[in-house]
Write a protein that holds these residues in place. Structure first.
Motif, mmCIF file in Angstrom:
data_model
loop_
_atom_site.group_PDB
_atom_site.id
_atom_site.type_symbol
_atom_site.label_atom_id
_atom_site.label_comp_id
_atom_site.label_asym_id
_atom_site.label_seq_id
_atom_site.Cartn_x
_atom_site.Cartn_y
_atom_site.Cartn_z
ATOM 1 N N ARG A 97 0.830 -1.204 0.000
ATOM 2 C CA ARG A 97 0.000 0.000 0.000
ATOM 3 C C ARG A 97 0.862 1.251 0.000
ATOM 4 N NH1 ARG A 97 -5.043 -0.653 3.873
ATOM 5 N NH2 ARG A 97 -5.867 0.856 2.397
ATOM 6 N N LYS A 98 0.291 2.346 -0.495
ATOM 7 C CA LYS A 98 0.977 3.635 -0.469
ATOM 8 C C LYS A 98 0.951 4.176 0.959
ATOM 9 C CE LYS A 98 -0.035 4.976 -5.197
ATOM 10 N NZ LYS A 98 -0.684 5.950 -6.069
ATOM 11 N N VAL A 99 2.097 4.700 1.391
ATOM 12 C CA VAL A 99 2.203 5.267 2.727
ATOM 13 C C VAL A 99 2.931 6.603 2.690
ATOM 14 C CG1 VAL A 99 2.166 3.034 3.941
ATOM 15 C CG2 VAL A 99 4.354 4.006 3.234
ATOM 16 N N ASP A 105 13.377 13.862 11.538
ATOM 17 C CA ASP A 105 13.786 15.235 11.192
ATOM 18 C C ASP A 105 12.676 15.978 10.436
ATOM 19 O OD1 ASP A 105 13.817 14.099 8.666
ATOM 20 O OD2 ASP A 105 15.958 14.433 8.312
ATOM 21 N N ASP A 106 11.459 15.423 10.451
ATOM 22 C CA ASP A 106 10.261 15.981 9.813
ATOM 23 C C ASP A 106 10.275 15.912 8.287
ATOM 24 O OD1 ASP A 106 8.812 16.475 12.155
ATOM 25 O OD2 ASP A 106 9.840 18.389 12.457
ATOM 26 N N GLN A 107 11.264 15.253 7.706
ATOM 27 C CA GLN A 107 11.256 15.015 6.268
ATOM 28 C C GLN A 107 10.139 14.013 5.980
ATOM 29 O OE1 GLN A 107 14.879 13.232 4.839
ATOM 30 N NE2 GLN A 107 14.178 13.178 2.721
ATOM 31 N N VAL A 108 9.386 14.237 4.900
ATOM 32 C CA VAL A 108 8.275 13.363 4.541
ATOM 33 C C VAL A 108 8.634 12.580 3.283
ATOM 34 C CG1 VAL A 108 5.849 13.280 3.844
ATOM 35 C CG2 VAL A 108 6.592 14.920 5.572
ATOM 36 N N ARG A 109 8.422 11.269 3.340
ATOM 37 C CA ARG A 109 8.689 10.381 2.202
ATOM 38 C C ARG A 109 7.381 9.692 1.842
ATOM 39 N NH1 ARG A 109 14.430 9.226 2.694
ATOM 40 N NH2 ARG A 109 14.308 8.327 0.603
ATOM 41 N N GLU A 125 9.945 4.479 -3.853
ATOM 42 C CA GLU A 125 9.555 5.846 -4.157
ATOM 43 C C GLU A 125 9.749 6.142 -5.642
ATOM 44 O OE1 GLU A 125 10.851 8.656 -0.682
ATOM 45 O OE2 GLU A 125 12.436 7.154 -0.983
ATOM 46 N N THR A 126 8.846 6.954 -6.184
ATOM 47 C CA THR A 126 8.980 7.430 -7.557
ATOM 48 C C THR A 126 9.439 8.876 -7.460
ATOM 49 O OG1 THR A 126 7.195 5.976 -8.231
ATOM 50 C CG2 THR A 126 7.799 7.736 -9.755
ATOM 51 N N ILE A 127 10.646 9.152 -8.000
ATOM 52 C CA ILE A 127 11.280 10.455 -7.802
ATOM 53 C C ILE A 127 11.544 11.148 -9.134
ATOM 54 C CG2 ILE A 127 13.297 11.633 -6.836
ATOM 55 C CD1 ILE A 127 13.533 9.276 -4.868
ATOM 56 N N ALA A 137 15.578 1.759 2.273
ATOM 57 C CA ALA A 137 15.374 1.125 3.578
ATOM 58 C C ALA A 137 15.365 2.225 4.631
ATOM 59 C CB ALA A 137 16.479 0.122 3.861
ATOM 60 N N ILE A 138 14.364 2.207 5.499
ATOM 61 C CA ILE A 138 14.244 3.204 6.558
ATOM 62 C C ILE A 138 14.158 2.479 7.898
ATOM 63 C CG2 ILE A 138 12.894 5.130 7.467
ATOM 64 C CD1 ILE A 138 11.728 5.472 4.618
ATOM 65 N N PRO A 139 15.157 2.652 8.768
ATOM 66 C CA PRO A 139 15.110 2.013 10.084
ATOM 67 C C PRO A 139 13.936 2.558 10.917
ATOM 68 C CG PRO A 139 17.315 2.840 9.592
ATOM 69 C CD PRO A 139 16.401 3.383 8.552
ATOM 70 N N PHE A 140 13.307 1.704 11.710
ATOM 71 C CA PHE A 140 12.183 2.134 12.540
ATOM 72 C C PHE A 140 12.564 3.287 13.453
ATOM 73 C CE2 PHE A 140 10.134 -1.958 11.487
ATOM 74 C CZ PHE A 140 8.889 -1.470 11.132
ATOM 75 N N GLY A 141 13.803 3.338 13.909
ATOM 76 C CA GLY A 141 14.250 4.422 14.779
ATOM 77 C C GLY A 141 14.233 5.787 14.111
ATOM 78 N N ASP A 142 14.246 5.801 12.778
ATOM 79 C CA ASP A 142 14.215 7.059 12.032
ATOM 80 C C ASP A 142 12.794 7.535 11.738
ATOM 81 O OD1 ASP A 142 16.951 6.860 12.008
ATOM 82 O OD2 ASP A 142 17.127 6.449 9.859
ATOM 83 N N ILE A 143 11.799 6.700 12.062
ATOM 84 C CA ILE A 143 10.410 7.014 11.712
ATOM 85 C C ILE A 143 9.695 7.685 12.880
ATOM 86 C CG2 ILE A 143 8.177 6.045 11.040
ATOM 87 C CD1 ILE A 143 9.744 3.766 9.676
ATOM 88 N N LYS A 144 9.110 8.847 12.597
ATOM 89 C CA LYS A 144 8.256 9.529 13.574
ATOM 90 C C LYS A 144 6.840 8.971 13.477
ATOM 91 C CE LYS A 144 8.655 14.011 14.496
ATOM 92 N NZ LYS A 144 8.567 15.475 14.307
ATOM 93 N N LYS A 145 6.320 8.866 12.235
ATOM 94 C CA LYS A 145 5.001 8.256 12.028
ATOM 95 C C LYS A 145 4.846 7.814 10.582
ATOM 96 C CE LYS A 145 2.209 12.310 10.933
ATOM 97 N NZ LYS A 145 1.046 13.100 11.257
ATOM 98 N N THR A 146 3.977 6.839 10.402
ATOM 99 C CA THR A 146 3.647 6.327 9.077
ATOM 100 C C THR A 146 2.128 6.241 8.974
ATOM 101 O OG1 THR A 146 5.659 4.993 9.004
ATOM 102 C CG2 THR A 146 3.910 4.397 7.464
ATOM 103 N N VAL A 147 1.593 6.820 7.902
ATOM 104 C CA VAL A 147 0.151 6.810 7.677
ATOM 105 C C VAL A 147 -0.131 6.212 6.298
ATOM 106 C CG1 VAL A 147 -1.941 8.230 7.483
ATOM 107 C CG2 VAL A 147 -0.153 8.861 9.117
#
Length: 152
Positions: A97-99, A105-109, A125-127, A137-147
């Motif tokens: 699913r798209k997330v 650091d408040d950067q949004v991906r 990601e499509t860039i 790859a994004i470590p869980f420790g780097d994630i503030k939230k995922t929706v």
């Protein structure tokens, strides 16, 4: 006091959902003794399951006399699609699913969740104008939230 009540409710709820694919996401209690319970499930949450749990838990809470004069209300529902993912199980359930991932650091991906391990998630990601697809790859420790993003 509230933590003790949440623990007692959690214990009763865990006994009700033990052996099912359902799991507790959150419990919120308002000062008016309005109890809101949010569930999720590895294969989704049905209205029938929520209704059965609500009736059974309500009866248990009423019989426990945890709230004097039965002064409480109970709402059991599935965790909303717009709520951030909290548990590893939710990430696994939402692979493909798209997330939208907000980093510490408040950067949004934005991208498609393609994998989840205990340590990290993988986001496709499509860039750029050329629509180049990259896998990050994004470590869980780097994630503030995922929706999860809703697609129509």
């Amino acid at each position: 006091m509230e933590n003790s009540i949440i623990k007692q409710i959690t214990d009763r709820l865990e006994a009700l959902i033990d052996g099912s694919s359902l799991f507790l996401v959150d419990i919120k209690i308002k000062p008016t003794n309005n109890i809101k319970i949010y569930l999720d499930g590895d294969t989704g949450v049905t209205i029938d399951a929520v209704s059965k749990i609500n009736r059974s838990l309500y009866k248990q809470l009423e019989e426990s006399e945890m709230f004097p004069d039965g002064d409480f209300s109970l709402e059991v529902s599935s965790a909303g699609i717009d709520e951030p993912l909290k548990f590893f199980r939710q990430y696994v359930k939402n692979i493909g699913r798209k997330v939208e991932v907000t980093l510490q650091d408040d950067q949004v991906r934005n991208g498609v969740l393609t994998a989840a391990t205990e340590a990290e998630i993988t986001l496709e990601e499509t860039i750029g104008k050329k629509k180049e697809v990259t896998s990050t790859a994004i470590p869980f420790g780097d994630i503030k939230k995922t929706v999860v993003q809703i697609s129509f």
